[in-house]
Design a protein around this motif. Structure first.
Motif, PDB file in Angstrom:
ATOM      1  N   PRO A   1      -5.147 -17.237 -14.878  1.00 34.13           N
ATOM      2  CA  PRO A   1      -4.964 -17.264 -13.535  1.00 34.13           C
ATOM      3  C   PRO A   1      -4.528 -15.798 -13.343  1.00 34.13           C
ATOM      4  O   PRO A   1      -4.168 -14.844 -14.121  1.00 34.13           O
ATOM      5  CB  PRO A   1      -3.574 -17.979 -13.508  1.00 34.13           C
ATOM      6  CG  PRO A   1      -3.221 -17.856 -15.109  1.00 34.13           C
ATOM      7  CD  PRO A   1      -4.379 -17.676 -15.980  1.00 34.13           C
ATOM      8  N   LYS A   2      -4.740 -15.678 -11.792  1.00 31.89           N
ATOM      9  CA  LYS A   2      -4.406 -14.318 -11.221  1.00 31.89           C
ATOM     10  C   LYS A   2      -3.194 -14.005 -11.298  1.00 31.89           C
ATOM     11  O   LYS A   2      -2.917 -12.884 -11.406  1.00 31.89           O
ATOM     12  CB  LYS A   2      -4.853 -14.407  -9.812  1.00 31.89           C
ATOM     13  CG  LYS A   2      -4.796 -13.101  -8.951  1.00 31.89           C
ATOM     14  CD  LYS A   2      -6.106 -12.288  -9.391  1.00 31.89           C
ATOM     15  CE  LYS A   2      -6.024 -10.944  -8.446  1.00 31.89           C
ATOM     16  NZ  LYS A   2      -6.646  -9.751  -9.133  1.00 31.89           N
ATOM     17  N   GLY A   3      -1.956 -14.860 -11.058  1.00 35.31           N
ATOM     18  CA  GLY A   3      -0.850 -14.603 -11.177  1.00 35.31           C
ATOM     19  C   GLY A   3       0.169 -15.630 -10.222  1.00 35.31           C
ATOM     20  O   GLY A   3      -0.012 -16.612  -9.941  1.00 35.31           O
ATOM     21  N   ILE A   4       1.228 -15.056  -9.896  1.00 39.19           N
ATOM     22  CA  ILE A   4       2.180 -15.840  -8.992  1.00 39.19           C
ATOM     23  C   ILE A   4       1.826 -15.679  -7.637  1.00 39.19           C
ATOM     24  O   ILE A   4       1.334 -14.762  -7.278  1.00 39.19           O
ATOM     25  CB  ILE A   4       3.599 -15.370  -9.258  1.00 39.19           C
ATOM     26  CG1 ILE A   4       4.169 -15.600 -10.634  1.00 39.19           C
ATOM     27  CG2 ILE A   4       4.468 -16.023  -8.091  1.00 39.19           C
ATOM     28  CD1 ILE A   4       5.564 -14.907 -10.905  1.00 39.19           C
ATOM     29  N   SER A   5       1.550 -17.058  -7.274  1.00 35.78           N
ATOM     30  CA  SER A   5       1.110 -17.317  -5.879  1.00 35.78           C
ATOM     31  C   SER A   5       2.183 -17.664  -4.748  1.00 35.78           C
ATOM     32  O   SER A   5       3.042 -18.316  -5.058  1.00 35.78           O
ATOM     33  CB  SER A   5       0.168 -18.502  -5.957  1.00 35.78           C
ATOM     34  OG  SER A   5      -0.437 -18.832  -4.835  1.00 35.78           O
ATOM     35  N   VAL A   6       2.360 -16.982  -3.764  1.00 31.04           N
ATOM     36  CA  VAL A   6       3.281 -16.985  -2.690  1.00 31.04           C
ATOM     37  C   VAL A   6       2.348 -17.749  -1.527  1.00 31.04           C
ATOM     38  O   VAL A   6       1.444 -17.356  -1.027  1.00 31.04           O
ATOM     39  CB  VAL A   6       3.751 -15.802  -2.278  1.00 31.04           C
ATOM     40  CG1 VAL A   6       4.638 -16.067  -1.110  1.00 31.04           C
ATOM     41  CG2 VAL A   6       4.489 -15.012  -3.239  1.00 31.04           C
ATOM     42  N   CYS A   7       2.934 -19.037  -1.144  1.00 30.91           N
ATOM     43  CA  CYS A   7       2.426 -19.896  -0.104  1.00 30.91           C
ATOM     44  C   CYS A   7       3.249 -19.861   1.071  1.00 30.91           C
ATOM     45  O   CYS A   7       4.511 -20.321   1.190  1.00 30.91           O
ATOM     46  CB  CYS A   7       2.068 -21.240  -0.593  1.00 30.91           C
ATOM     47  SG  CYS A   7       1.714 -22.417   0.415  1.00 30.91           S
ATOM     48  N   PHE A   8       2.983 -19.354   2.133  1.00 29.24           N
ATOM     49  CA  PHE A   8       3.666 -19.376   3.450  1.00 29.24           C
ATOM     50  C   PHE A   8       3.356 -20.716   3.965  1.00 29.24           C
ATOM     51  O   PHE A   8       2.221 -21.184   4.559  1.00 29.24           O
ATOM     52  CB  PHE A   8       3.449 -18.276   4.406  1.00 29.24           C
ATOM     53  CG  PHE A   8       4.213 -16.970   3.822  1.00 29.24           C
ATOM     54  CD1 PHE A   8       3.601 -16.204   2.685  1.00 29.24           C
ATOM     55  CD2 PHE A   8       5.059 -16.460   4.504  1.00 29.24           C
ATOM     56  CE1 PHE A   8       3.845 -14.979   2.499  1.00 29.24           C
ATOM     57  CE2 PHE A   8       5.839 -15.231   4.205  1.00 29.24           C
ATOM     58  CZ  PHE A   8       5.070 -14.461   3.115  1.00 29.24           C
ATOM     59  N   SER A   9       4.399 -21.568   4.292  1.00 32.29           N
ATOM     60  CA  SER A   9       4.056 -22.562   5.132  1.00 32.29           C
ATOM     61  C   SER A   9       4.453 -22.332   6.735  1.00 32.29           C
ATOM     62  O   SER A   9       5.428 -21.522   6.863  1.00 32.29           O
ATOM     63  CB  SER A   9       4.614 -23.825   4.621  1.00 32.29           C
ATOM     64  OG  SER A   9       6.305 -23.803   4.460  1.00 32.29           O
ATOM     65  N   CYS A  10       3.807 -23.089   7.558  1.00 31.52           N
ATOM     66  CA  CYS A  10       3.978 -22.590   8.904  1.00 31.52           C
ATOM     67  C   CYS A  10       4.913 -23.876   9.654  1.00 31.52           C
ATOM     68  O   CYS A  10       5.333 -24.685   8.983  1.00 31.52           O
ATOM     69  CB  CYS A  10       2.827 -22.514   9.676  1.00 31.52           C
ATOM     70  SG  CYS A  10       2.037 -24.228   9.948  1.00 31.52           S
ATOM     71  N   ALA A  11       5.283 -23.647  10.829  1.00 32.07           N
ATOM     72  CA  ALA A  11       6.317 -24.195  11.860  1.00 32.07           C
ATOM     73  C   ALA A  11       5.833 -25.412  12.157  1.00 32.07           C
ATOM     74  O   ALA A  11       6.631 -26.598  12.168  1.00 32.07           O
ATOM     75  CB  ALA A  11       6.952 -23.448  12.744  1.00 32.07           C
TER      76      ALA A  11
END
Lengths: 570, 570
Positions: free
Chosen positions: A203-213
């Motif tokens: 795996p590439k590494g830690i994934s940050v997922c921004f969720s929208c309003a």
């Protein structure tokens, strides 16, 4: 029960569904394993009631999520667009470094397990979300985003789950296409070198997922599934206005992971406030390897420019265009356009906004209908929705943010100076929620020279009628606007096949997904999972697409080890 | 002859080869359609002679390439590392904007044609390069990079062509996995909406391919093939020291394209000088959509940080590591290591550089051999090559750049201060080219604390013996160095399966391709097309991999158009 056996079992358990999903992705026909509407959900009323009770149980209390580093206190300031009352849910605030460390530790065992184990567990998460939490989620989405109950169920519920399964299909196929082992043998001079080679997906590494309003689950679920399936951990950075749906989703992931012997810190929740955003900090965190961003064009551009060394997948916005040139049923077109312009008060990244019409008017079987008359027809059709509170509640629903109300006011003033306001926005009285934040659509007619007015997403129920020289000029202007400023969807009405062919070519180059001559009960901007690609990556409206191979490819990498073996007869 | 028929024919013509290539990529076994060595090439002596004549015909003259915008004059300052004489080839210098405009115009027809047509034409380019130009290319590579005749043929010739075919396989499979057409039907309330959907693959745009000084064709060909197969145009930015091989390759592309009715400006050549580089200008050109970069870590980092909105695929360098812990045949290990350290004077991004050895020494069947003795054995084995002019010429070959000679001098001085120089570098007399730029390997022994000496690529015949506490310390240090500073290849010698297992895990995380206990006639860093992945994308040595799905995925995007059809019984 033997754990390994159980994991294989989860993949087997969901194998039939997963095979159907793979077939759907291949043929891109209509398919979904879920009940299409709340009414068709098994034992619907009981489930709905239980969902409401669960939702209510969260209000005015501390949301329990047992992730590490929560000594930093609690946070939460969500307000229901329906009641304008605070939800009163307080979420534990985790220290970022602690979350990253926990996520990193959790990744090792997860990425070392088999593709089938990961896929099986993630399909189980989907099933649990559907069978246990769908109505809780429906109410949570409704009272944070302002979506109608039906859209919260269909769009943010089952369609989001479908998009999640779709991402699992592409991740699975991508990973399975890499052989795990090879036998290689070649002569070098008079000798033969034979080697066994093992290929490992990392795996590439830690994934940050921004969720929208406005649609938190719809964009987050495919991203989360794509990253997790390929062995990464995910930290969800929830939009401060719509934390609750993502907190519920994160908890279901954590629970299913823990139940099956994996560290729940594979999925964590990161929070901030509108006053003190952490978006840039979390993207520039040295352990961030992947960023999934859905949100504003402005921040999306920053993400694309600054995410490196993390890779990023963005979906932002642009101006979605309509070309109205000729039709054999203008009333049907007007009805469809009006409904889609009203749908969730156009608070969707796929909502049409700019309507380009030849200044002479639109060709119909009864002759050319002047532009002014077409605009009036549209206004009247919109009013037929907005002035009927029951229909308005169902279709327009309510407005997520006060910012949209301010924007409507500002654009109305500008519109009166720069063009003609064909339809003024006002609030309407929601039949169930008298305090709801509502706004009927604003429609402004402009000359095409007023580009700064219309060449950006004007978030909310705002549309522009743009007078063009003729249909070719309309096409040229619309596709130029999409190319320069972005656009996800496009809609063309024409009875001229040669012109339609040209539209297909030009919109394909501009990178907007095109719908031609559609009328009837389907919202024009409806995007079907397993069938419609969402965002092309060809214009400023985003660099990623739900879901194609490139949405998966960078999330894992291939490493190998090779060592000599005795030559074999293979 | 009907053109359309002819294009389909080219795909059919190469279909058998292409199917074998696809099978090889799937199973990753040994395969190549080409003669492995110059001697086994059909009618070898004639072909070789003709290649030499062609090469000589280019010298001291104007290279003819009929691309647009060449009014800017001529340029060229290549010097043969063998003769230290100027090649005297002058290349037409094109104005950048003109090249971009021409490439853009050429793309339309190319991207509109079928996948099979493009693939067939590109396979024809490969065949032409092999059948008509391979020895011309061999001499061109030899007299610009300093590679030996054999390596120029094998590494920069047929292996580069194999890597090109491999890229075509992945591009073809990626594109063919997207259905072109779908029928979709779903009920909305009491109505049914049925639609036909068409999916179109759109190239990302103009691709800029940087070729490097030491192995121009090897990296450029896969990138060019990946971009062209997916419908893009390519502008090759040749390294000023090694223009000739790329100019020949570009001309073959242009000729085959033109012969089959496509605009040759799909492939153009951009030039600069070491004094006035255009690298940043060409990357930031508004029409640049894709960047393939092979070269220095420093500029590669700039590319990764600044290519946006273009996407980029990079391959740079790092410290390639060797762990020497235990072996059942130390002499065989030493011979293999010595040969690989000498191979093309380690001017390859895959050459080993840092040799980590437990300070107590290396375990063998005859007991522990002290570190000092191992280092001496290596030095002696290297001298057995470097002191034999014929072997030296064949294996060490010559040094591409004066910079490497300066670096050797500088590091020798530093090595004497910071550690122990075990083997000094000196020139050797090339038996055929008395003026050749040559250098025998420099080997320096260091404590592992001297990290700034060894944690970067020291380009050329330079290696470090690094004394570690024990094998675990060696593994920890080596993989930490790779993780932080990059590394493409790694080599472990151990008789302990548990330790090997640990090495596999740690090197996979660090992202170096691992070779275990290899001895014998194969160069340790030999990377087989269709079998060995080159670069992982997991550390600073590059973000791309030759060739995996992610090397292809971003080069094209998917757009769709959909329109209602009558409901069908499908």
């Amino acid at each position: 029960m033997n754990k390994l056996y159980e994991f294989i079992d989860l993949f087997t358990k969901h194998q039939d569904l997963f095979q159907q999903a793979q077939q759907a992705c291949l043929e891109r026909h209509h398919w979904s394993p879920f009940a299409e509407s709340p009414a068709s959900y098994p034992d619907s009323e009981t489930a709905k009631q239980k969902g409401l009770e669960n939702f209510n149980s969260y209000l005015n209390g501390n949301f329990s999520i047992n992730q590490p580093g929560t000594a930093a206190g609690y946070l939460g300031n969500e307000i229901s667009p329906y009641t304008k009352q605070a939800l009163g849910v307080r979420y534990p605030l985790s220290e970022l470094d602690t979350l990253f460390k926990a996520a990193e530790q959790a990744m090792t065992a997860w990425s070392n397990t088999s593709i089938e184990t990961r896929t099986g567990i993630l399909l189980e998460v989907i099933e649990q979300l559907y069978k246990q939490h769908i109505f809780t989620l429906t109410y949570a989405v409704m009272h944070t985003t302002g979506q109608s109950f039906n859209m919260s169920y269909t769009g943010s519920g089952v369609n989001a789950l479908d998009r999640g399964i779709e991402a699992l299909v592409y991740a699975y196929q991508s990973m399975k296409s890499v052989t795990q082992k090879a036998y290689w043998s070649r002569s070098f001079g008079s000798s033969t070198i034979s080697m066994e080679k093992h290929y490992r997906l990392i795996p590439k590494g830690i994934s940050v997922c921004f969720s929208c309003a406005s649609f938190p689950t719809w964009n987050a679920l495919p991203s989360m599934m794509a990253s997790l399936a390929t062995g990464n951990a995910v930290i969800v950075k929830a939009h401060p206005a719509t934390i609750l749906p993502m907190a519920i989703v994160v908890n279901v992931f954590r629970q299913v992971l823990a139940e099956h012997g994996f560290n729940p810190d594979l999925v964590c929740l990161a929070l901030d406030t509108a006053e003190h955003p952490i978006g840039k900090d979390i993207i520039k965190h040295p352990k961030t390897a992947i960023v999934d961003f859905t949100g504003s064009v402005r921040f999306g551009k920053w993400v694309e420019e600054n995410a490196h060394p993390a890779i990023c997948y963005t979906e932002t916005a642009g101006c979605n265009t309509v070309i109205l040139a000729s039709t054999n049923d203008l009333d049907a077109v007007v009805r469809s356009l009006a409904t889609t312009l009203c749908m969730f008060s156009a608070q969707m990244c796929t909502s049409p906004q700019n309507i380009y019409i030849p200044k002479a008017g639109v060709q119909t079987p009864d002759g050319i209908v002047p532009l002014q008359e077409v605009a009036q027809k549209l206004a009247i059709a919109i009013q037929a929705i907005s002035q009927n509170p029951k229909r308005a509640a169902m279709i327009l629903s309510v407005i997520q943010s006060d910012d949209t109300i301010s924007l409507l006011k500002q654009l109305s003033e500008e519109g009166n100076k720069r063009g003609t306001v064909i339809l003024e926005s006002q609030s309407y009285l929601h039949p169930e929620y008298p305090h709801a934040r509502t706004a009927t659509p604003l429609m402004i007619q402009l000359e095409k020279t007023e580009r700064d007015m219309y060449t950006q997403e004007r978030f909310g129920p705002i549309s522009f009628i743009i007078a063009c020289e003729d249909e070719n000029d309309a096409l040229e202007q619309a596709t130029t606007d999409v190319h320069e400023f972005g656009g996800l969807t496009a809609f063309v009405y024409s009875q001229d096949e040669a012109f339609i062919h040209l539209c297909e070519q030009k919109y394909a180059r501009a990178g907007a997904q095109l719908t031609i001559n559609l009328t009837g009960p389907m919202p024009l901007n409806f995007a079907a999972a397993y069938s419609d690609y969402h965002v092309t990556g060809l214009n400023p409206a985003g660099n990623a697409s739900l879901t194609d191979a490139s949405f998966i490819a960078g999330r894992y990498r291939i490493t190998q080890s090779r060592r000599p073996v005795m030559p074999s007869a293979n």
